[in-house]
Design an enzyme around this catalytic site. Sequence first.
Site, mmCIF file in Angstrom:
data_model
loop_
_atom_site.group_PDB
_atom_site.id
_atom_site.type_symbol
_atom_site.label_atom_id
_atom_site.label_comp_id
_atom_site.label_asym_id
_atom_site.label_seq_id
_atom_site.Cartn_x
_atom_site.Cartn_y
_atom_site.Cartn_z
ATOM 1 N N LYS A 1 36.222 -37.377 6.862
ATOM 2 C CA LYS A 1 37.075 -37.478 5.679
ATOM 3 C C LYS A 1 37.340 -36.124 5.030
ATOM 4 O O LYS A 1 38.196 -36.022 4.162
ATOM 5 C CB LYS A 1 36.448 -38.422 4.650
ATOM 6 C CG LYS A 1 36.595 -39.887 5.003
ATOM 7 C CD LYS A 1 36.243 -40.762 3.823
ATOM 8 C CE LYS A 1 36.547 -42.216 4.099
ATOM 9 N NZ LYS A 1 36.241 -43.063 2.939
ATOM 10 N N ARG B 1 39.311 -53.781 -4.479
ATOM 11 C CA ARG B 1 40.365 -53.535 -5.456
ATOM 12 C C ARG B 1 41.581 -54.406 -5.192
ATOM 13 O O ARG B 1 42.271 -54.817 -6.103
ATOM 14 C CB ARG B 1 40.792 -52.063 -5.412
ATOM 15 C CG ARG B 1 39.729 -51.110 -5.891
ATOM 16 C CD ARG B 1 40.164 -49.703 -5.655
ATOM 17 N NE ARG B 1 40.382 -49.535 -4.217
ATOM 18 C CZ ARG B 1 40.374 -48.382 -3.587
ATOM 19 N NH1 ARG B 1 40.215 -47.275 -4.244
ATOM 20 N NH2 ARG B 1 40.548 -48.324 -2.291
ATOM 21 N N HIS C 1 33.822 -46.866 -9.401
ATOM 22 C CA HIS C 1 32.508 -46.896 -8.752
ATOM 23 C C HIS C 1 31.418 -47.241 -9.759
ATOM 24 O O HIS C 1 30.531 -48.052 -9.488
ATOM 25 C CB HIS C 1 32.166 -45.527 -8.142
ATOM 26 C CG HIS C 1 33.015 -45.110 -7.000
ATOM 27 N ND1 HIS C 1 33.615 -43.869 -6.960
ATOM 28 C CD2 HIS C 1 33.361 -45.737 -5.849
ATOM 29 C CE1 HIS C 1 34.294 -43.755 -5.830
ATOM 30 N NE2 HIS C 1 34.158 -44.882 -5.145
ATOM 31 N N SER D 1 39.332 -42.594 -5.264
ATOM 32 C CA SER D 1 38.979 -41.170 -5.255
ATOM 33 C C SER D 1 40.096 -40.316 -4.666
ATOM 34 O O SER D 1 40.405 -39.244 -5.187
ATOM 35 C CB SER D 1 37.692 -40.947 -4.467
ATOM 36 O OG SER D 1 36.606 -41.544 -5.112
#
Length: 166
Positions: A41, A95, A17, A133
């Site tokens: 989440k 990514r 990030h 994460s």
Amino acid sequence: MRIGLYPGTFDPITLGHIDIIKRASTLVDRLVVGVAINRDKGPLFSLEERVAMVEAECAKMTVPGGPEFVVHPFENLLIDCAHDVGASMIIRGLRAVADFEYEFQMVGMNRALDSSVETVFLMADARRQAIASKLVKEICRLGGDVSKFVPDEVNTALMERLHGKA
């Protein structure tokens, strides 16, 4: 003034990030880092903790005459958040190809809602492509060392939260 919005849950903020934040800040006069509330989440860290982590990292990047960093929590539609902060562009990090497929759908929906807000994709640095994460939390939860994936302060917070120690 060019204003960009880099949204995410940042649970927690990673070196991946931070790489995107640094690179995105070269494109704009003000970079708003949007910290999504996203209750679905089930974040490990509270919104306040995540905002504080992002603010601490952005403060390290602030230089006189450089871009302004603003950390902005949000729970509404991403395009509405962009309007709220005056952003003309949404910045997203990629990514892998799997990220692109999801992001491609998001761009289409956002453009249908407001075609004046552009989306800019930045490829993750090759050294940071594997960092997510979710994986960082899992590795730490299972006793692995995540110090090469997150800032020192975040590593400490993870250890305290998941293992009761720094």
